[in-house]
Each structure stands twice: as structure tokens, then as C-alpha cells.
Design a protein around this motif. Sequence first.
Motif, PDB file in Angstrom:
ATOM      1  N   ILE A 130      -3.952  -7.160   6.066  1.00 17.96           N
ATOM      2  CA  ILE A 130      -3.022  -7.897   6.920  1.00 17.96           C
ATOM      3  C   ILE A 130      -3.037  -9.372   6.542  1.00 17.96           C
ATOM      4  CG2 ILE A 130      -2.483  -8.562   9.289  1.00 17.96           C
ATOM      5  CD1 ILE A 130      -3.884  -5.834  10.066  1.00 17.96           C
ATOM      6  N   VAL A 131      -1.849  -9.933   6.315  1.00 21.26           N
ATOM      7  CA  VAL A 131      -1.746 -11.323   5.873  1.00 21.26           C
ATOM      8  C   VAL A 131      -1.205 -12.220   6.979  1.00 21.26           C
ATOM      9  CG1 VAL A 131      -0.605 -12.865   4.211  1.00 21.26           C
ATOM     10  CG2 VAL A 131      -1.492 -10.658   3.453  1.00 21.26           C
ATOM     11  N   SER A 132      -0.273 -11.713   7.750  1.00 23.95           N
ATOM     12  CA  SER A 132       0.353 -12.565   8.756  1.00 23.95           C
ATOM     13  C   SER A 132       0.678 -11.765  10.017  1.00 23.95           C
ATOM     14  CB  SER A 132       1.618 -13.176   8.141  1.00 23.95           C
ATOM     15  OG  SER A 132       2.542 -13.517   9.128  1.00 23.95           O
ATOM     16  N   VAL A 133       0.303 -12.339  11.158  1.00 25.19           N
ATOM     17  CA  VAL A 133       0.525 -11.675  12.450  1.00 25.19           C
ATOM     18  C   VAL A 133       1.163 -12.658  13.415  1.00 25.19           C
ATOM     19  CG1 VAL A 133      -0.556 -10.364  14.334  1.00 25.19           C
ATOM     20  CG2 VAL A 133      -1.579 -10.314  12.055  1.00 25.19           C
ATOM     21  N   ALA A 158       1.881  -7.471   5.350  1.00 27.53           N
ATOM     22  CA  ALA A 158       0.665  -6.732   5.048  1.00 27.53           C
ATOM     23  C   ALA A 158       0.902  -5.900   3.796  1.00 27.53           C
ATOM     24  CB  ALA A 158       0.290  -5.831   6.224  1.00 27.53           C
ATOM     25  N   VAL A 217       2.676  -8.604  16.464  1.00 29.93           N
ATOM     26  CA  VAL A 217       3.475  -7.978  15.412  1.00 29.93           C
ATOM     27  C   VAL A 217       2.913  -8.399  14.053  1.00 29.93           C
ATOM     28  CG1 VAL A 217       5.791  -7.565  14.518  1.00 29.93           C
ATOM     29  CG2 VAL A 217       5.496  -8.341  16.881  1.00 29.93           C
ATOM     30  N   ILE A 218       2.599  -7.415  13.232  1.00 29.52           N
ATOM     31  CA  ILE A 218       2.168  -7.703  11.866  1.00 29.52           C
ATOM     32  C   ILE A 218       3.428  -7.958  11.043  1.00 29.52           C
ATOM     33  CG2 ILE A 218       0.980  -6.787   9.829  1.00 29.52           C
ATOM     34  CD1 ILE A 218      -0.561  -4.963  11.954  1.00 29.52           C
ATOM     35  N   LYS A 219       3.518  -9.162  10.444  1.00 26.90           N
ATOM     36  CA  LYS A 219       4.740  -9.567   9.740  1.00 26.90           C
ATOM     37  C   LYS A 219       4.609  -9.434   8.228  1.00 26.90           C
ATOM     38  CE  LYS A 219       7.794 -11.153  12.562  1.00 26.90           C
ATOM     39  NZ  LYS A 219       8.946 -10.286  12.846  1.00 26.90           N
TER      40      LYS A 219
END
Lengths: 201, 201
Positions: free
Chosen positions: B63-66, B79, B75-77
Motif C-alpha cells: 500500500i502506497v497511498s491511503v 497499491a 480508501v486505498i488510492k
Amino acid sequence: MPIHYPNGRRFHETNTKKRSPAPKKISYSNRGMTLEEDLNETNRYYLEHGLAVIHKKPTPVQIVSVDYPKRSAAVIKEAYFKQASTTDFNGVYQGKYIDFEAKETKNKTSFPLSNFHDHQVVHMQKVIEQNGISFVILRFTQTEEIYLLDSRFLISYYQNMDTTRKSIRKSDIEKNGHLIKMGFHPRVDYLKIVDSVYFSN
Amino acid sequence: MPIHYPNGRRFHETNTKKRSPAPKKISYSNRGMTLEEDLNETNRYYLEHGLAVIHKKPTPVQIVSVDYPKRSAAVIKEAYFKQASTTDFNGVYQGKYIDFEAKETKNKTSFPLSNFHDHQVVHMQKVIEQNGISFVILRFTQTEEIYLLDSRFLISYYQNMDTTRKSIRKSDIEKNGHLIKMGFHPRVDYLKIVDSVYFSN
């Protein structure tokens, strides 16, 4: 400042913890490591030394939308955290199945049962019925005490939870659980307790 | 048309398979179900009947951005799919640790070893050293044949892989593996083979 600690921790592991907006309180006596990180380090130690093969399961994610750009890796564009249907850690130790969940609390005198979900408690019961070894690792962050508690106790408290009491008294954990000494390497040597509790006869 | 089959399959499970842009070939004789879906159904059957507690691990995702919107779920934006460091399935059967990987091929005469990664083969070796039960389930989709092969054989073929041969001959799988009969419920009753191979004495 987690960047100061070269502990192999990766960004996503930190990031996936941010499910509540409350900032994590850092305990400097424990160098800012969460129980999960300590257990990952411990499991790496066990793996490298051929003592056990125990891993944390990946965080379950519901993927909604994925892009497949040409000539580069697929990118997940929309996904959500899902509630786990099992416990977080499992693996094998001397042929036996080992299964546990690890949780921490800032409370001083009791451990809130809200840390566990129905699905997880059902899972623990099913593991016990299959003669697997099932327990929880509970940390009291204020005092840095870590206990191993057999899941039978947790299940019993969980099933008898009522409107007046939704936690396990610390005194009950001290009586029925087993204190795990914090070490340097491995940090949380829970197999020592597993040996004495489950492999003594 | 997977929507025709009320098998509890969820969108993300289908979607996470789409890591290569090639459309999945549907085998109508098997009602379009992948080996993974058949095994999930089988494991649900085992769980409901108290026979074993075996689950597929969640797909590992980096996961890179949430995003954390107010008053709604995170919300995972951004990954990415990560390579698994272990096998996909594990759990407990009669106290013993069970661990396996499941793969399918369209080939008719051999099973490509490219279906397995170094990490997974190392993991299998470590499970065997801990006296866990470790195997692979291999499906030849053209003939609908499914074999259980002990990981010792897979490891041996993997380690002796060379530039001329990067697969296991089907005749070797027939000789060293065990054919699993397809059924209706459960669909892939691999515990029957586990009984005869690992619990016979």
C-alpha cells in the motif's frame, strides 16, 4: 521517528496501521516498535535459526479497481481494508500448528475485549477443535508487560461478556496467562512459553 | 459468465487474478471455476463440517497511498501486488500443520516450474524441516486432472532445473503424485489423499 530504526519495517506495514485517525502513541522505552513489529522481528529470528515457520498474514484488502498500464506493473486504484476472518499469525513449530492474534492496550488494569471480533473468536474455537495450538499475545503498553493467554480463556471471557464488563481484568490475565520476558534478539520469545505450556508432557 | 454461479465468489477474488492482461480461458466442463475457487469451496466445506481449518492467505499488497475521508472508511488510492513470500494455503488438520500451493497449467504433457518462485520453494523446505505437511496441488486444465505432489518432489525438480528442462513431466507427476478425484461437494477432496499419504501409519 521510525526512520531511525533499521528494523526492516516497510512503508506499507506502517501505513496499514493507520485505520483510525488517532496518532499512535510512541513508547520510547520500546524504541517505538509496535507489538506487531516486535513479533515480525521475532518470527524472522525463528525462521533464520530454523526454530519455527510463523508468518503474519497479509492485511486483507478488498480490491475494487485496478489499472493495467502497458509495460508496467498493475496499479490498484481503489481498495478498502477488510475485517480479517482469521487471526493474524500462524505457522508450524515441531510439526504442530500454531495460531495466534496479538493485541496491545493502553489500559492499566484490564484488556478490552473489543480488540477481538466474533469471526476471530470462532476461528480460535475451530483451531482448538482441530487440536491446533491457539493463543493470544497481549501487551500492556504502559508497563511493557506481554502475556501469552491460551485462547480457551479468551473464548470463555468473550462468551461471558455482558453490558457491565467488556474486558478481562489484568489480575485474571496474570493468573491464567504467562508473562513473556522482553529480550533483545528475539524481542518477544514466545516459543519459550509455548514449550512450557503446550510441549511439557 | 461467473455471475451465474452462486459460489460466494467476490469481485476482488476474481479481480486480483487479473495480473496478466491475457483473458482467462474458461473450461465449461468445470463450470468456469478456477482451481483456487474450487479449493476455497472445498476449504469452506471442511470448515463447516469440522474437518479442518485451512484458509487461503490474502493477496499481499504493497500500500502506497491511503485517504482517510471524514465519517467514512479509509480508501486505498495506490497499491501494488507483491510477490508472496510463502505459499497460498495453510492451516490445521488433526493438530498437524498443513501448507500448500495450488497451480494450474494448460500444458498437456508437463507442468512448468515457472509457476513457483524461489521464496516459495525455500518456504516449503522450511516447513518440511519443522515436520509440517507440505505439498502442491497441480491441475492440468485440458484434462481436468488434479494431482497432489509432496513438496519434496517439487523441491528436487526445482533444484535440478536446467536450461533444457524447466518443467516436470506429467508422467513423473503421475508416478510420484496422487490423483485427486473431482467431486461435487467438496469439489477437490484433497484431505482424502492427505490421510493416505501422511496419516497412514
